[in-house]
Design a protein around this motif. Structure first.
Motif, short mmCIF file in Angstrom:
data_model
loop_
_atom_site.label_atom_id
_atom_site.label_comp_id
_atom_site.label_asym_id
_atom_site.label_seq_id
_atom_site.Cartn_x
_atom_site.Cartn_y
_atom_site.Cartn_z
N UNK A 141 -20.43 122.29 -14.55
CA UNK A 141 -21.61 122.86 -15.19
C UNK A 141 -22.86 122.67 -14.34
N UNK A 142 -23.00 121.52 -13.70
CA UNK A 142 -24.17 121.26 -12.86
C UNK A 142 -24.19 122.19 -11.65
N UNK A 143 -23.04 122.38 -11.02
CA UNK A 143 -22.96 123.27 -9.86
C UNK A 143 -23.22 124.71 -10.29
N UNK A 144 -22.63 125.13 -11.40
CA UNK A 144 -22.82 126.49 -11.89
C UNK A 144 -24.28 126.76 -12.21
N UNK A 145 -24.93 125.83 -12.92
CA UNK A 145 -26.34 126.00 -13.29
C UNK A 145 -27.23 126.07 -12.05
N UNK A 146 -26.98 125.19 -11.09
CA UNK A 146 -27.79 125.20 -9.87
C UNK A 146 -27.61 126.51 -9.11
N UNK A 147 -26.38 127.01 -9.05
CA UNK A 147 -26.13 128.26 -8.33
C UNK A 147 -26.73 129.46 -9.06
N UNK A 148 -26.74 129.42 -10.39
CA UNK A 148 -27.40 130.48 -11.16
C UNK A 148 -28.89 130.54 -10.83
N UNK A 149 -29.49 129.37 -10.58
CA UNK A 149 -30.91 129.29 -10.25
C UNK A 149 -31.18 129.57 -8.78
N UNK A 150 -30.13 129.81 -7.99
CA UNK A 150 -30.31 130.09 -6.57
C UNK A 150 -30.42 128.86 -5.70
N UNK A 151 -30.14 127.69 -6.26
CA UNK A 151 -30.23 126.46 -5.49
C UNK A 151 -28.98 126.25 -4.64
N UNK A 152 -29.12 125.44 -3.59
CA UNK A 152 -28.00 125.07 -2.74
C UNK A 152 -27.64 123.62 -3.05
N UNK A 153 -26.36 123.34 -3.21
CA UNK A 153 -25.89 121.99 -3.49
C UNK A 153 -25.19 121.48 -2.25
N UNK A 154 -25.66 120.39 -1.69
CA UNK A 154 -25.05 119.80 -0.50
C UNK A 154 -24.51 118.41 -0.83
N UNK B 115 -12.05 114.15 -17.49
CA UNK B 115 -12.22 115.56 -17.85
C UNK B 115 -13.70 115.86 -18.12
N UNK B 116 -14.39 114.95 -18.82
CA UNK B 116 -15.82 115.14 -19.09
C UNK B 116 -16.62 115.10 -17.78
N UNK B 117 -16.26 114.21 -16.88
CA UNK B 117 -16.96 114.12 -15.59
C UNK B 117 -16.76 115.40 -14.78
N UNK B 118 -15.54 115.91 -14.75
CA UNK B 118 -15.27 117.15 -14.00
C UNK B 118 -16.01 118.32 -14.63
N UNK B 119 -16.00 118.40 -15.95
CA UNK B 119 -16.71 119.48 -16.65
C UNK B 119 -18.20 119.41 -16.37
#
Length: 90
Positions: free
Chosen positions: A30-43, A22-26
């Motif tokens: 959070x990492x994906x959300x933060x990166x997307x807020x900053x306009x980054x692309x996650x591949x 659960x901690x790993x998924x959270x």
């Protein structure tokens, strides 16, 4: 599959406790959300990519009244599945 079922599956496959899974998924969320807020692309090669897209302002219509309304511009999240994921689903 809901979030609890996903956590249980991760815990089983990675031989972790459900709390650790659960901690790993959270943390991933959070990492994906933060990166997307900053306009980054996650591949994630083989899985897919997460990015944001800008939707322009436009004029729409209220379906109940037929009255024209202004729909504001918005930034929306997008996910594009990678080739390996697409191939495994098909």
């Amino acid at each position: 599959m809901n979030k609890a079922e996903l956590i249980a599956k991760i815990a089983e496959q990675a031989e972790l406790s459900k709390a650790d899974a659960a901690r790993a998924l959270k943390s991933f969320e959070e990492a994906v959300t933060e990166a997307m807020k900053n306009g980054d692309k996650i591949s994630i090669v083989g899985f897919g990519s997460f990015e944001t897209s800008t939707r322009a302002a436009r004029t729409g219509r209220n379906p109940q009244t037929g009255k024209e309304i202004q729909i504001p511009a918005a930034t929306i999240p997008k996910f594009k599945a990678g080739k390996a994921l697409r191939d495994s689903v098909n």
